[in-house]
Structures are given as structure tokens and as C-alpha cells.
Design a protein around this motif. Structure first.
Motif, short mmCIF file in Angstrom:
data_model
loop_
_atom_site.label_atom_id
_atom_site.label_comp_id
_atom_site.label_asym_id
_atom_site.label_seq_id
_atom_site.Cartn_x
_atom_site.Cartn_y
_atom_site.Cartn_z
N HIS A 1 0.73 -1.21 -0.01
CA HIS A 1 -0.02 -0.15 0.02
C HIS A 1 0.82 1.33 -0.06
N SER B 1 -3.59 4.68 -0.58
CA SER B 1 -4.94 3.77 0.01
C SER B 1 -5.24 5.04 1.16
N PHE C 1 -5.16 5.55 5.01
CA PHE C 1 -4.64 4.39 5.67
C PHE C 1 -3.10 4.36 5.36
N ILE D 1 -5.82 0.48 -1.77
CA ILE D 1 -7.13 0.06 -1.41
C ILE D 1 -8.21 0.86 -2.31
N ARG E 1 -11.86 -3.66 -0.65
CA ARG E 1 -12.42 -3.93 0.47
C ARG E 1 -13.74 -3.14 0.51
N HIS F 1 -13.12 -1.02 4.58
CA HIS F 1 -11.69 -1.44 4.96
C HIS F 1 -11.51 -2.66 5.61
N ARG G 1 -6.77 6.72 10.23
CA ARG G 1 -7.99 5.83 10.44
C ARG G 1 -8.93 6.66 11.29
N ASP H 1 -10.29 9.32 9.39
CA ASP H 1 -11.37 8.94 8.38
C ASP H 1 -12.58 8.43 9.18
N GLN I 1 -10.62 -1.22 12.22
CA GLN I 1 -10.35 -0.46 11.22
C GLN I 1 -8.79 0.14 10.90
#
Length: 986
Positions: free
Chosen positions: A6, A10, A13, A38, A65, A68, A175, A178, A190
């Protein structure tokens, strides 16, 4: 061995770039690597491009995903497989639906299910292209699983998301951002596991040594995946190759169109014109850019058929073919525009057209392009975390109160006195700066491709409703996809609407041609406005900075305005060349100090680089770079490209060539600083000329029809300043401003003679639906005769009718607004009235109430207007708690030159900036108590001591300074003044 890596694409993330990923692989002796962001393909193309430099074999795919939660990883076997994955990802993105729990059948892509997903699905059957992925932490789980018997289906799936603990911490913060929750409440589901790191090749072999078949299967997948794109310099364009269907027909059509339009542009074409046309057609044909011209011509033709106003600008204005096709209105012969900036035999990319449309028409133009051509998408761009935004987001994640977050985001703190949490916010805000936050739409770029755009990336479907690719313009150009720039601006809408308003308000004098630019250029009234910098509301020339520049230059002609339009750009000012240009404008002897080559190349601008073409001229003729290298230098000055190896190589060659030519070190340093500081910001000369054309159109309207033009300005959202400033300007020019009235106001502002009737649009809290209901009923059934009559006819809540009453929109009843408010409350009783589609035969009898005599003060009206409009029509000086202690005005500044003045000013514009040493300073523009504008400079010491606190009236003490007859105040002391308490609540 790494099939699931990643980058920070992403979103919210990942924590590092695709090039950082390649560096990490190189450090760990990894020779093959898969990038699988992702639900995103933004980094794929650049990953492939850069992988060659690292001698790493790139594999690309997608980590699919839902919320996620891992489903499966798709890896492209080849370019067709990449398109398959992009088709699949795009479909679900457009439809805003979840991916299925199991993958569909892909012909040219592998699917790898994480072992945990296989177990949860109880999946027992696998297609030929489907595999089970096992990470290092799952080896022990595999030993006890029945799945270990599926030897031919098992592969290594070691995710890579982090390099170190700092990355992991940043990941958790992203995260939390988000999910919009406190970091302490972030669930493990998560976030990624800290084990998602890369280890050296030999170590991963050791970890899987007891399962050698897994290693073999993984290597087999790596060998079977091969993907590549052409990123070479001389690659063919991937844009739509023909307009008519064949190259021969395209060439014929372009020549026919030019011949057809030749006499319109040049009634008696000189040989110079014919030679230039032939030269351009020959080169455009040779370089295979014909379809690019024809596609732009088709877009313009549609706009003309719809009566849309537009301005063609950019380097495209350097072309006589573009002028003949009416893509631009700039005559390249008149301005001696440098065609080689636009197209040369060394340039592989097609010409650059920027076409501005009215903001009202742009959506339809975009729709037309998507319907007219086959493979179309908007160009993407990424909004990254910046300091202020990062601090605000992280402050919330750490649970800080708003006032503390505000202080941190404004830099109002001493780091050494901060506690641990506050320091973490600052530390991690610096870490996440530059990381992409979300995908957005490029301001203007549209791609029209020969092949489906899913060959290059997936697409999103933002709220505007048009597919948008996952990469930006730099990557698109690397690939060979060149954008069409379709922009929306309010200036064109202002011009178009002003003409419509003039025809209504002054039909006897409305017979003029707004495209008669040659006449406007010679008009002394227009040129006087430019010279005196009285350009408020006029396109591109109304800002304080432009007003200052025009005042200092005493510009009174078109060519001077063309130069000013580029000189004002940030880079020229930053390099100090704007000031030098002004000095040379006024001092003939100073011009002679320029290096002879520079003066010869740029005689019109006194040896100073002003336009983008000048970068190419200087690089080619002064530093002896090839045209190709010179264009790399020009492009490299803008942001992302500057860090590239190509740019660094050209920069080095520029300096070495200059040394070889025998130039002094000081001269080389001076010239390079000019190039480096402004090239990415400066305009092509044709672009500036296009802007100047639109400026002249708006200046014509301001000179001869100022009130109508200002109404059009207001109806199109204003301009550089707030709406109140344009209303103030209208009053200064003799207008009478009428507040909204339910019988005379429309949605937009209107003008009759010199009376400007404010539209209902100005009422900030009035619903658009309410406005439409009122206007529809009034158009159908005539004016309202009373409050009762209005209530009988219009369905409206007490809150909405109160807005109208308070602003005296029912003044035709000749009743006090307090009385009307009492009546409305009694008669509506808190519930909306019932709307009737037809006039009532029997009107409801309403009770009359005897009320005491009620009065409204002028001050109360001012505060009602502030609440309703955002400003009082009478201005703020009348509500000062303490009246001004003096009567000094902007018109008296010349009497105080080099002396000190005490003056009051209402802040209308503020530009914050920094000195070379990084200290904060500002330029403020104010209205004095008599309505005149003056400018101030607030140096760091004053800025630090007297912090300006937003809009308001300030008492200012400072020294009046003059430069080239432009007066400003160097502020020594500035204090915001208080207003009286709101009389409605006292």
C-alpha cells in the motif's frame, strides 16, 4: 514475494508514496513488487514508470475492501487484466455499491483471497486464477488448517503498509480521521496490524522455508504478471487520433476551415499572414496535432451555436490557426506572438488551449463533450493534508477543545510551553502534510482518449456526475494523454448579463459590439480608467495588487495591460523583477543596464522575463539549451515536476552552458533566479493577451454602463471583493439602493434608471423554495395588496415571513414592521399557511388587532440588514460606539507624504504574506469614512503587536509613503473599533 503493498493513495490508510515503497524494496533486495492500493489505482502508472529506475519488476492491482474489511486482492497479468480490474472497481465506485464477497471471473487477472477470508466464507472451490494468501503471522494458522493440502493454491500474501513505528502511529491517526472518532475509540477492525512491514528477501524465504511450494507458487505469479506503458520522450499521443475518422480528411478539413475564416479575421491579408498560416499548418500536420485543433474547434462551434461567451487563452493564443478557427480572439501577428512556444519540432505534447466559459454554461459544455466523444473523463487531482487542516483534524482526534485547535492551527503558540498531547498534534501534523486526503477534480482538465480510459486507471463518479480518472495531469502527460482545459469563470457571465441588463434599462444606447476590441483599445475613457486604476469589478484588474501596479506603471494601453497581467503573477514579484520592470518603465537609462542578449530577446519588456515564452528564449538563446530542453525547463518550474531527474539535469546543463559562454557567476545567478522564481507562475504572452481582451470588455462596460455592469457583477457572485463593496461603488457612482420588496424584487438584483432593486437572493436565510413560490404566484396573480393577501396566496412559515418583514419587504403597506410581525404571528399561528393553486373564492376572514404605535430606528434597521445581508447599506461608520475623532480621508494622503496620519478605515481586503526571513506581514485595503479606498502595509513588528481581527473599522496611525505616485500607509499602530450594542436586544 510482496503481492499486497500500500502507498498513501490507500486514502487515510497508507503513509508513504509509491516511490518510497520502491526505495524500501530496494533496501530489502526485493526485485519484484506489487502495488495494490485499497480501492484505488492512482499510483499505478507512476509506480510502473519509476520501477524501471530501481530495476524492480512492477506488478499492479487493487486491494478490494468494503469499509476497509479485506475481501480479495486483484493482480493484473497484463494491460488487459489491468483494464478488467479497473472496469470492476469503477462500476462499484460509480454505483456506490459494495463489492461482492467473492470476485467475479477475470480472464487476465489473478485473485488472491486472504486465508482468514477463505475460512470465514468456507470457500472450498477455486477458479484457475484464484489463490489463497498467507502472511507471515498466519503461518502457524496454516499448519493447523485443512487448507494446507491445497498446495497449488497457496501463495505468500505479506501486506506492506508501514516502514516503522512512526508510520504505524500516523496510520492510526489517519484511520481515526477517516472514521471521525477519537483515537482512543478506534476499533482494531479499522486499522492494519503492525506486522504489515517489509523484510529482506532472504528472511521471508526463511519464514516460509517449510512450505517451499508456497514460495514457488508466488514466484510463478510474479513471472506471469507483466505490464508496461510507454513513458519515453517520443511516445505517440494517446488522445483521440482523428476527428473525422481519417488523418487525410482531418488535414483537408483544417485547411478548409482556415481558408474559410481567413477574410473574417484579415479582410486584406498580407503576405506575412499567409506565410505564417502555411508555416503553422505544415507544422501542425507534421506533428499530428490536427485532431487536437479540430476537437477544440468542435467544442467552440457548439458554444457559438448556443450563444455562449468564451475566451480561448493559454499558449494556444500564439497560433494564427487558433485565431482563424475562433478558438481565441488574440491576433498573434499584432502581438508578435512566439509560435515556437506553442508548437515546435522538439515538442512531443500537443498545444495547450485553455477555454473559459461562463460558470453558467460550463456544465453544458462538459455534458456536450461527454456525449460528443467516445472515451472521455475528467482529470483527477488530489487534495493533500496541509498544516492547518492537519492540525484541525488531529486536534479533534486527540480530543482537544476547539479554541485550542484554533490557536495551534494559526501558529499562535510557543512549542516549548506545549504539553505532550499538543506537541503530538504538531509533530504528526508535519508528518501527514503532503499525504493525499481525498480525490478531487482538476480545475479544468478533460481527457479525450483514443482508447477506453480504464486501460490507464479506474474512475470515480463525483457529485458533478462525470467519470474522473485516478491520476493527475503530470502522470497523464507522462503517459501521453493531454488534457483539454475547459474552465468556468464569472467574468464572462458578468459581461453577458450586463449587456442583457443594458438592453432593458437603456435600450436606446444598447447597440454596441462587445467584441469590437480594436475600438476599445483606442478609447481614451477606458484607458484613463486603467491609468488611474479605477477598475473595481473589472476582470483581472480590480485587486489591490493590480491597482497598485497599474498606478505605478501609469499603464494606458493594451500592450501595457498585457504585460501587467503577467507581471502581477507571484513568481515575477517574488524574483524582484516586478519592481525592476516598474523602475525600467520610468527610467530609460536603467533599461540599458540589462545584458545585451536579454535586452535583444525581450526588448518590449526592457530585458526582463515577463512571459513563459521568455523562459524558452533565455534557455535557448542565452544558455544554449535545445528547444526541447528549454521546454522541459519551463514545465519543470511547476510544482511536482521540479523534483524530477529530467528537470535537475536541465538545470545543471543551463548553469554549465552559461559558464562555458563566459558569463560572470553573478549574472548566471541573477538570470537563473529569474527563471526559477517565476516560470511556473507566469503566463504565456497569448494567455495574458486573452486576459487583457476580457479586461477591456469589462472596462468598456464599467466606463459607459457602470451601474448595469455592477448589477451584473452582483448577480454573478461578485468578484475579488464582497458584494457590499460593489453596492458601495454603485452608490458612489450615483445609484440609489432599494432594499428587497415582495412586489418589486426578483430573485436577482435589477435596475431601473439609477435605482438598484436588491433581489431576494441577498437574504441569507430565505429559502430558495420560498423565493420561487413568491415570484411564481406574483407572476401569475399580480402584486400583493396587503399582508393578508400575501398570507392567503403564499404557503410560508412564520420564520420565513419574519425575514421578509424585518427587512421591510412589505413597506408598500405603509405599516411599521413591528406591527406587521405581530399580525403575522397572530395570523399564521406558528404553522405554514396552505397554498392555493387558484384564487380563493371566499377569503378567510382575519381578525384585526389594535396595537400601540410602534417605531423603528435607523440603527435598528442597520443591525437588521447586517443579520439579513451580512452588512448595513448605510455602512458601518454610523454604528461605531465612538464616532471618528478626525475627518482625515484617503483623498488627503498626498498632503501627508512622508508624514504621519491618523485615519479610520473599514477593512475590505487583506493579503497575508511573509518576508524573506519568514516573518508574517500583511497588506490591507480599507474604505475611509467618506467611501474612498486607501492601502496600507503592515510590517512584522506591527503585525505581531496589533493583530488584525477580521472585518471591521480600524483606527490607523502610520506614515504615508509614495512610490511612482502610488500612496500607501506604513502602519505603526492599528486598533479595531467597537460598534454600539445591538439596539434590538438592549
Amino acid at each position: 514475494m510482496y503481492l499486497n503493498c500500500h502507498s498513501y493513495y490507500s486514502l487515510r490508510f497508507g503513509t508513504f508514496s509509491e516511490t518510497d515503497l520502491l526505495t524500501l524494496a530496494e533496501e530489502n533486495n526485493i526485485k519484484c513488487l506489487a502495488l495494490t492500493d485499497i480501492n484505488n489505482t492512482s499510483a499505478c502508472l507512476n509506480f510502473i514508470r519509476k520501477a524501471k529506475e530501481y530495476k524492480i519488476k512492477p506488478i499492479i492491482g487493487v486491494d478490494f475492501r468494503n469499509n476497509h474489511q479485506p475481501l480479495y486482492i486483484g493482480l493484473a497479468k497484463n494491460n488487459e487484466g489491468y483494464k478488467e480490474l479497473n472496469d470492476f472497481l469503477s462500476y462499484h465506485s460509480h454505483e456506490k455499491i459494495n463489492f461482492p464477497e467473492t470476485a467475479p471471473v477475470f480472464k487476465q487477472a489473478y485473485i488472491i483471497y486472504p486465508i482468514q477470508k477463505v475460512i470465514s466464507l468456507n470457500k472450498t472451490e477455486f477458479l484457475t486464477n484464484e489463490f489463497i494468501g498467507v502472511s507471515i503471522t498466519e503461518i502457524s494458522k496454516l499448519r493447523l488448517s485443512r487448507l494446507k493440502s491445497l498446495e497449488h493454491k497457496l501463495v505468500i500474501l505479506q501486506p506492506v503498509t508501514f516502514r516503522n513505528k512512526k508510520d504505524f502511529n500516523a496510520h492510526r491517526l489517519l484511520r481515526a480521521i477517516d472514521n471521525n472518532i477519537l483515537l482512543s475509540r478506534l476499533p482494531e477492525t479499522q486499522q492494519a496490524c503492525f506486522s504489515e512491514k517489509m523484510i529482506p528477501y532472504h528472511e521471508i524465504e526463511e519464514k516460509f522455508s517449510e512450505f517451499d511450494f508456497i514460495i514457488k507458487n508466488t514466484i510463478a505469479i510474479q513471472k506471469n504478471c507483466t505490464i508496461d506503458f510507454d513513458f519515453s520522450k517520443n511516445k505517440p499521443s494517446l488522445n483521440q487520433k482523428t476527428y473525422t475518422g481519417t488523418i487525410e480528411e482531418d488535414n483537408t478539413l483544417l485547411r478548409e476551415l482556415c481558408q474559410k475564416e481567413l477574410l473574417y479575421r484579415y479582410p486584406n491579408p498580407k503576405q506575412e499572414v499567409l506565410d505564417r498560416l502555411e508555416k503553422e499548418l505544415s507544422l501542425i500536420t507534421k506533428m499530428q496535432f490536427v485532431s487536437y485543433f479540430l476537437i477544440n474547434w468542435r467544442i467552440i462551434s457548439y458554444a457559438q451555436s448556443k450563444g455562449y461567451y468564451y475566451v480561448g487563452r493559454g499558449s494556444g493564443a500564439n497560433s494564427i490557426v487558433a485565431y482563424l478557427l475562433r478558438i481565441t480572439d488574440v491576433d498573434p501577428i499584432e502581438l508578435d506572438l512566439y509560435f515556437e512556444r506553442f508548437i515546435n519540432t522538439h515538442r512531443t505534447s500537443p498545444p495547450d488551449f485553455d477555454i473559459d466559459f461562463s460558470w453558467k454554461d460550463r456544465q453544458d459544455i462538459t455534458r456536450f463533450i461527454f456525449e460528443e466523444f467516445d472515451h472521455v473523463a475528467l482529470l483527477g487531482t488530489y487534495i493533500t493534508f496541509h498544516y492547518k487542516g492537519a492540525v484541525r483534524e488531529l486536534g479533534k482526534v486527540f480530543g482537544l477543545p476547539k479554541f485550542e485547535i484554533d490557536k495551534l492551527s494559526e501558529g499562535d503558540y510557543d512549542y516549548n510551553t506545549l504539553d505532550h498531547i499538543h506537541k503530538l498534534v504538531i509533530i504528526y501534523s508535519n508528518l501527514v502534510q503532503g499525504i493525499p486526503n481525498y480525490l478531487s477534480i482538476h480545475a479544468s482538465g478533460i481527457l479525450i482518449s483514443e482508447h477506453p480510459l480504464h486501460f490507464y486507471s479506474a474512475t470515480d463518479l463525483p457529485p458533478k456526475g462525470f467519470p474522473t480518472v485516478h491520476y493527475d495531469m503530470i502522470i497523464a502527460e507522462d503517459l501521453g494523454l493531454y488534457k483539454f482545459d475547459i474552465l468556468g469563470q464569472r467574468g464572462l457571465a458578468k459581461i453577458k448579463d450586463a449587456i442583457k441588463i443594458i438592453k432593458y434599462n437603456q435600450p436606446e444606447v444598447a447597440d454596441f459590439d462587445i467584441h469590437d476590441i480594436s475600438r476599445f483599445k483606442k478609447d481614451p475613457k477606458i484607458n484613463t480608467l486603467i491609468k488611474e486604476a479605477k477598475c473595481l469589478a473589472c476582470f483581472y484588474v480590480e485587486s489591490p495588487a493590480m491597482r497598485m501596479l497599474l498606478s505605478k506603471l501609469k499603464t494606458d494601453n493594451y500592450l501595457g495591460l498585457v504585460a501587467a497581467s503577467s507581471i502581477i503573477r507571484p513568481g515575477v514579484a517574488k524574483s524582484g523583477m516586478m519592481r525592476e520592470y516598474i523602475l525600467r518603465e520610468h527610467d530609460i537609462e536603467r533599461r540599458k543596464k540589462s545584458h545585451p542578449i536579454m535586452l535583444d530577446l525581450m526588448n518590449e519588456t526592457y530585458g526582463i522575463m515577463v512571459y513563459q515564452e521568455d523562459v524558452i528564449k533565455v534557455a535557448h538563446f542565452f544558455a544554449k539549451l535545445t528547444l526541447d530542453e528549454a521546454d522541459v525547463l519551463r514545465r519543470g518550474m511547476s510544482g511536482k515536476f521540479r523534483s524530477r531527474k529530467e528537470f535537475k539535469d536541465v538545470k545543471e546543463k543551463f548553469i554549465n552552458n552559461c559558464k562555458n559562454e563566459g558569463y560572470k557567476e553573478s549574472l548566471i545567478h541573477e538570470i537563473w533566479n529569474q527563471v526559477a522564481s517565476f516560470a511556473g507562475y507566469a503566463f504565456p504572452k497569448g494567455h495574458s493577451a486573452s486576459y487583457a481582451v476580457e479586461s477591456y470588455q469589462s472596462l468598456f462596460l464599467k466606463a459607459y454602463f457602470p451601474l448595469e455592469y455592477l448589477v451584473a457583477t452582483l448577480n454573478n457572485g461578485g468578484g475579488f471583493y464582497r458584494p457590499e463593496i460593489y453596492l458601495h461603488e454603485a452608490e458612489m457612482l450615483g445609484a440609489t439602493i432599494q432594499t428587497p420588496c415582495i412586489n418589486t424584487s426578483n430573485h436577482e438584483h435589477t435596475i431601473i434608471d439609477k435605482n438598484i432593486f436588491l433581489g431576494l437572493m441577498i437574504l441569507r436565510n430565505l429559502d430558495l423554495k420560498t423565493t420561487q413560490t413568491i415570484l411564481t404566484d406574483r407572476n401569475q396573480n399580480g402584486p400583493y395588496t396587503s399582508l393578508d393577501n400575501f398570507i392567503d396566496r403564499v404557503q410560508i412559515s412564520i420564520e420565513q415571513i419574519s425575514i421578509l418583514i424585518k427587512i421591510e419587504a412589505f413597506r408598500f403597506t405603509e405599516k411599521n414592521k413591528h406591527e406587521l410581525l405581530w399580525e403575522a404571528h397572530f395570523k399564521i399561528n406558528g404553522a405554514p399557511t396552505q397554498q392555493h393553486n387558484q384564487p380563493l373564492l371566499f377569503k378567510e376572514k382575519r381578525t384585526e388587532y389594535k396595537l400601540p404605535e410602534l417605531k423603528t430606528s435607523e440603527l435598528e434597521t442597520a443591525f437588521e440588514q447586517i443579520e439579513s445581508f451580512g452588512f448595513p447599506l448605510s455602512g458601518y461608520y454610523k454604528i461605531l460606539a465612538s464616532p471618528p475623532k478626525n475627518k482625515n480621508s484617503a483623498n488627503q494622503l498626498y498632503k501627508y507624504t512622508n508624514k504621519f496620519i491618523d485615519i479610520y478605515g473599514y477593512l475590505i481586503a487583506m493579503k497575508n504574506t511573509k518576508t524573506h526571513s519568514g516573518k508574517r506581514m500583511a497588506f490591507g485595503t480599507f474604505l475611509d469614512q467618506f467611501g474612498n479606498i486607501f492601502d496600507t502595509v503592515i510590517f512584522p513588528k506591527t503585525q505581531e503587536r496589533y493583530k488584525l481581527k477580521g472585518r471591521g473599522i480600524y483606527r490607523i496611525y502610520g506614515k504615508v509613503v509614495e512610490e511612482f505616485n502610488f500612496l500607501s500607509i506604513e502602519v505603526i499602530k492599528i486598533i479595531k473599533q467597537d460598534y454600539i450594542p445591538d439596539p434590538r436586544y438592549v
